[in-house]
Scaffold this motif. Structure first.
Motif, PDB file in Angstrom:
ATOM      1  N   PHE A  17      11.989   2.453   5.016  1.00 39.25           N
ATOM      2  CA  PHE A  17      10.748   2.218   4.283  1.00 39.25           C
ATOM      3  C   PHE A  17      11.033   1.624   2.904  1.00 39.25           C
ATOM      4  O   PHE A  17      12.130   1.733   2.373  1.00 39.25           O
ATOM      5  N   GLN A  18      10.013   0.951   2.375  1.00 47.51           N
ATOM      6  CA  GLN A  18      10.027   0.430   1.011  1.00 47.51           C
ATOM      7  C   GLN A  18       8.881   1.117   0.282  1.00 47.51           C
ATOM      8  O   GLN A  18       7.867   1.469   0.896  1.00 47.51           O
ATOM      9  N   GLN A  19       9.009   1.275  -1.030  1.00 47.61           N
ATOM     10  CA  GLN A  19       7.936   1.915  -1.777  1.00 47.61           C
ATOM     11  C   GLN A  19       7.755   1.271  -3.140  1.00 47.61           C
ATOM     12  O   GLN A  19       8.686   0.710  -3.703  1.00 47.61           O
ATOM     13  N   ARG A  20       6.531   1.360  -3.631  1.00 51.77           N
ATOM     14  CA  ARG A  20       6.221   0.820  -4.945  1.00 51.77           C
ATOM     15  C   ARG A  20       5.082   1.624  -5.558  1.00 51.77           C
ATOM     16  O   ARG A  20       4.339   2.320  -4.866  1.00 51.77           O
ATOM     17  N   LEU A  21       4.965   1.500  -6.875  1.00 48.12           N
ATOM     18  CA  LEU A  21       3.865   2.108  -7.609  1.00 48.12           C
ATOM     19  C   LEU A  21       2.933   1.012  -8.075  1.00 48.12           C
ATOM     20  O   LEU A  21       3.381  -0.093  -8.404  1.00 48.12           O
ATOM     21  N   LYS A  22       1.655   1.314  -8.104  1.00 44.09           N
ATOM     22  CA  LYS A  22       0.676   0.366  -8.636  1.00 44.09           C
ATOM     23  C   LYS A  22      -0.149   1.081  -9.698  1.00 44.09           C
ATOM     24  O   LYS A  22      -0.625   2.194  -9.478  1.00 44.09           O
ATOM     25  N   LYS A  23      -0.257   0.440 -10.842  1.00 44.36           N
ATOM     26  CA  LYS A  23      -1.095   0.933 -11.935  1.00 44.36           C
ATOM     27  C   LYS A  23      -2.179  -0.116 -12.140  1.00 44.36           C
ATOM     28  O   LYS A  23      -1.880  -1.260 -12.479  1.00 44.36           O
ATOM     29  N   GLY A  28     -11.193  -0.127 -18.544  1.00 45.28           N
ATOM     30  CA  GLY A  28     -10.675   1.034 -19.248  1.00 45.28           C
ATOM     31  C   GLY A  28     -10.314   2.225 -18.372  1.00 45.28           C
ATOM     32  O   GLY A  28      -9.812   3.227 -18.859  1.00 45.28           O
ATOM     33  N   ILE A  29     -10.552   2.129 -17.072  1.00 50.50           N
ATOM     34  CA  ILE A  29     -10.220   3.203 -16.150  1.00 50.50           C
ATOM     35  C   ILE A  29      -8.927   2.843 -15.435  1.00 50.50           C
ATOM     36  O   ILE A  29      -8.807   1.761 -14.867  1.00 50.50           O
ATOM     37  N   ILE A  30      -7.950   3.767 -15.465  1.00 48.14           N
ATOM     38  CA  ILE A  30      -6.654   3.522 -14.837  1.00 48.14           C
ATOM     39  C   ILE A  30      -6.533   4.350 -13.566  1.00 48.14           C
ATOM     40  O   ILE A  30      -6.822   5.540 -13.566  1.00 48.14           O
ATOM     41  N   VAL A  31      -6.115   3.675 -12.492  1.00 50.60           N
ATOM     42  CA  VAL A  31      -5.872   4.342 -11.207  1.00 50.60           C
ATOM     43  C   VAL A  31      -4.417   4.088 -10.844  1.00 50.60           C
ATOM     44  O   VAL A  31      -3.932   2.959 -10.892  1.00 50.60           O
ATOM     45  N   TYR A  32      -3.722   5.156 -10.477  1.00 54.62           N
ATOM     46  CA  TYR A  32      -2.313   5.088 -10.084  1.00 54.62           C
ATOM     47  C   TYR A  32      -2.220   5.273  -8.577  1.00 54.62           C
ATOM     48  O   TYR A  32      -2.880   6.156  -8.013  1.00 54.62           O
ATOM     49  N   THR A  33      -1.385   4.461  -7.921  1.00 56.58           N
ATOM     50  CA  THR A  33      -1.253   4.506  -6.466  1.00 56.58           C
ATOM     51  C   THR A  33       0.222   4.435  -6.079  1.00 56.58           C
ATOM     52  O   THR A  33       0.990   3.673  -6.669  1.00 56.58           O
ATOM     53  N   HIS A  34       0.600   5.214  -5.088  1.00 57.32           N
ATOM     54  CA  HIS A  34       1.945   5.175  -4.502  1.00 57.32           C
ATOM     55  C   HIS A  34       1.797   4.521  -3.131  1.00 57.32           C
ATOM     56  O   HIS A  34       1.009   4.979  -2.308  1.00 57.32           O
ATOM     57  N   VAL A  35       2.515   3.424  -2.888  1.00 62.08           N
ATOM     58  CA  VAL A  35       2.410   2.651  -1.646  1.00 62.08           C
ATOM     59  C   VAL A  35       3.739   2.721  -0.904  1.00 62.08           C
ATOM     60  O   VAL A  35       4.797   2.502  -1.499  1.00 62.08           O
ATOM     61  N   VAL A  36       3.674   3.025   0.392  1.00 61.06           N
ATOM     62  CA  VAL A  36       4.875   3.087   1.230  1.00 61.06           C
ATOM     63  C   VAL A  36       4.690   2.121   2.395  1.00 61.06           C
ATOM     64  O   VAL A  36       3.661   2.142   3.078  1.00 61.06           O
ATOM     65  N   ARG A  37       5.682   1.263   2.594  1.00 59.91           N
ATOM     66  CA  ARG A  37       5.687   0.289   3.698  1.00 59.91           C
ATOM     67  C   ARG A  37       6.780   0.697   4.676  1.00 59.91           C
ATOM     68  O   ARG A  37       7.949   0.782   4.304  1.00 59.91           O
ATOM     69  N   ASN A  38       6.396   0.969   5.924  1.00 58.86           N
ATOM     70  CA  ASN A  38       7.352   1.356   6.965  1.00 58.86           C
ATOM     71  C   ASN A  38       7.707   0.145   7.817  1.00 58.86           C
ATOM     72  O   ASN A  38       6.871  -0.719   8.078  1.00 58.86           O
ATOM     73  N   MET A  39       8.961   0.112   8.273  1.00 62.16           N
ATOM     74  CA  MET A  39       9.405  -0.977   9.147  1.00 62.16           C
ATOM     75  C   MET A  39       8.600  -0.996  10.437  1.00 62.16           C
ATOM     76  O   MET A  39       8.153   0.043  10.915  1.00 62.16           O
ATOM     77  N   GLY A  40       8.469  -2.186  10.985  1.00 62.70           N
ATOM     78  CA  GLY A  40       7.807  -2.343  12.272  1.00 62.70           C
ATOM     79  C   GLY A  40       8.719  -1.942  13.414  1.00 62.70           C
ATOM     80  O   GLY A  40       9.880  -1.566  13.211  1.00 62.70           O
ATOM     81  N   GLU A  41       8.198  -2.048  14.618  1.00 62.79           N
ATOM     82  CA  GLU A  41       8.965  -1.653  15.803  1.00 62.79           C
ATOM     83  C   GLU A  41      10.240  -2.465  15.972  1.00 62.79           C
ATOM     84  O   GLU A  41      11.222  -1.989  16.518  1.00 62.79           O
ATOM     85  N   SER A  42      10.234  -3.712  15.511  1.00 66.38           N
ATOM     86  CA  SER A  42      11.411  -4.579  15.660  1.00 66.38           C
ATOM     87  C   SER A  42      12.523  -4.221  14.678  1.00 66.38           C
ATOM     88  O   SER A  42      13.604  -4.790  14.736  1.00 66.38           O
ATOM     89  N   GLY A  43      12.233  -3.284  13.777  1.00 62.11           N
ATOM     90  CA  GLY A  43      13.225  -2.928  12.769  1.00 62.11           C
ATOM     91  C   GLY A  43      13.196  -3.842  11.566  1.00 62.11           C
ATOM     92  O   GLY A  43      14.077  -3.813  10.729  1.00 62.11           O
ATOM     93  N   GLU A  44      12.174  -4.674  11.474  1.00 59.64           N
ATOM     94  CA  GLU A  44      12.016  -5.592  10.353  1.00 59.64           C
ATOM     95  C   GLU A  44      10.694  -5.282   9.651  1.00 59.64           C
ATOM     96  O   GLU A  44       9.863  -4.552  10.152  1.00 59.64           O
ATOM     97  N   TYR A  45      10.499  -5.881   8.476  1.00 54.75           N
ATOM     98  CA  TYR A  45       9.284  -5.632   7.709  1.00 54.75           C
ATOM     99  C   TYR A  45       8.184  -6.664   7.977  1.00 54.75           C
ATOM    100  O   TYR A  45       7.124  -6.592   7.396  1.00 54.75           O
ATOM    101  N   GLU A  46       8.441  -7.654   8.879  1.00 50.97           N
ATOM    102  CA  GLU A  46       7.410  -8.676   9.093  1.00 50.97           C
ATOM    103  C   GLU A  46       6.180  -8.091   9.787  1.00 50.97           C
ATOM    104  O   GLU A  46       5.081  -8.573   9.611  1.00 50.97           O
ATOM    105  N   ARG A  47       6.360  -7.057  10.594  1.00 49.77           N
ATOM    106  CA  ARG A  47       5.238  -6.337  11.210  1.00 49.77           C
ATOM    107  C   ARG A  47       5.376  -4.882  10.793  1.00 49.77           C
ATOM    108  O   ARG A  47       6.134  -4.136  11.377  1.00 49.77           O
ATOM    109  N   TYR A  48       4.664  -4.530   9.761  1.00 51.53           N
ATOM    110  CA  TYR A  48       4.853  -3.230   9.149  1.00 51.53           C
ATOM    111  C   TYR A  48       3.529  -2.475   9.051  1.00 51.53           C
ATOM    112  O   TYR A  48       2.459  -3.042   9.223  1.00 51.53           O
ATOM    113  N   THR A  49       3.641  -1.205   8.779  1.00 48.07           N
ATOM    114  CA  THR A  49       2.470  -0.407   8.445  1.00 48.07           C
ATOM    115  C   THR A  49       2.624   0.001   6.987  1.00 48.07           C
ATOM    116  O   THR A  49       3.739   0.221   6.505  1.00 48.07           O
TER     117      THR A  49
END
Length: 114
Positions: A17-23, A28-49
């Motif tokens: 998996f890959q992960q990133r934070l988004k601010k 004036g309202i700040i929202v923080y988000t944690h995003v996780v990208r999982n590899m696809g069935e092929s073992g690559e990130y081109e088809r991911y969830t």
């Protein structure tokens, strides 16, 4: 038209998996988000969830400690708008490739574009 300032910080990856934070700040309202990208069935990130969840400012600060030190955070101004019943989002890069713009179109399955 809605303008937002977004900052993306990339975190250390796991094995499948890959992960990133988004601010995101809007009016004036700040929202923080944690995003996780999982590899696809092929073992690559081109088809991911991808999953995301809102987090607190405290958790954002804690997760920031595992940021990739060899990657700069990406700062983007997002301009979102509706035109002829279609939602668009224009991403304007501020610090990496300044001036680069990407336009995203969000389609609904039952909407015809003229």
């Amino acid at each position: 038209v809605e303008d937002s300032n977004c900052e993306y910080t990339y975190l250390q990856d796991g094995g499948d998996f890959q992960q990133r934070l988004k601010k995101r700040e809007t009016e004036g309202i700040i929202v923080y988000t944690h995003v996780v990208r999982n590899m696809g069935e092929s073992g690559e990130y081109e088809r991911y969830t991808e999953s995301s969840r809102n987090i607190s400012a405290r958790e954002y600060d804690t997760l920031s400690s595992v940021a990739l030190h060899d990657h700069d955070s990406v700062i983007i101004k997002k301009r979102s708008f509706v035109y002829h019943s279609q939602y668009f989002s224009l991403a304007i890069f501020e610090n990496i490739h300044p001036g680069l713009m990407l336009l995203e179109l969000y389609e609904e399955p039952d909407v015809n574009i003229d």
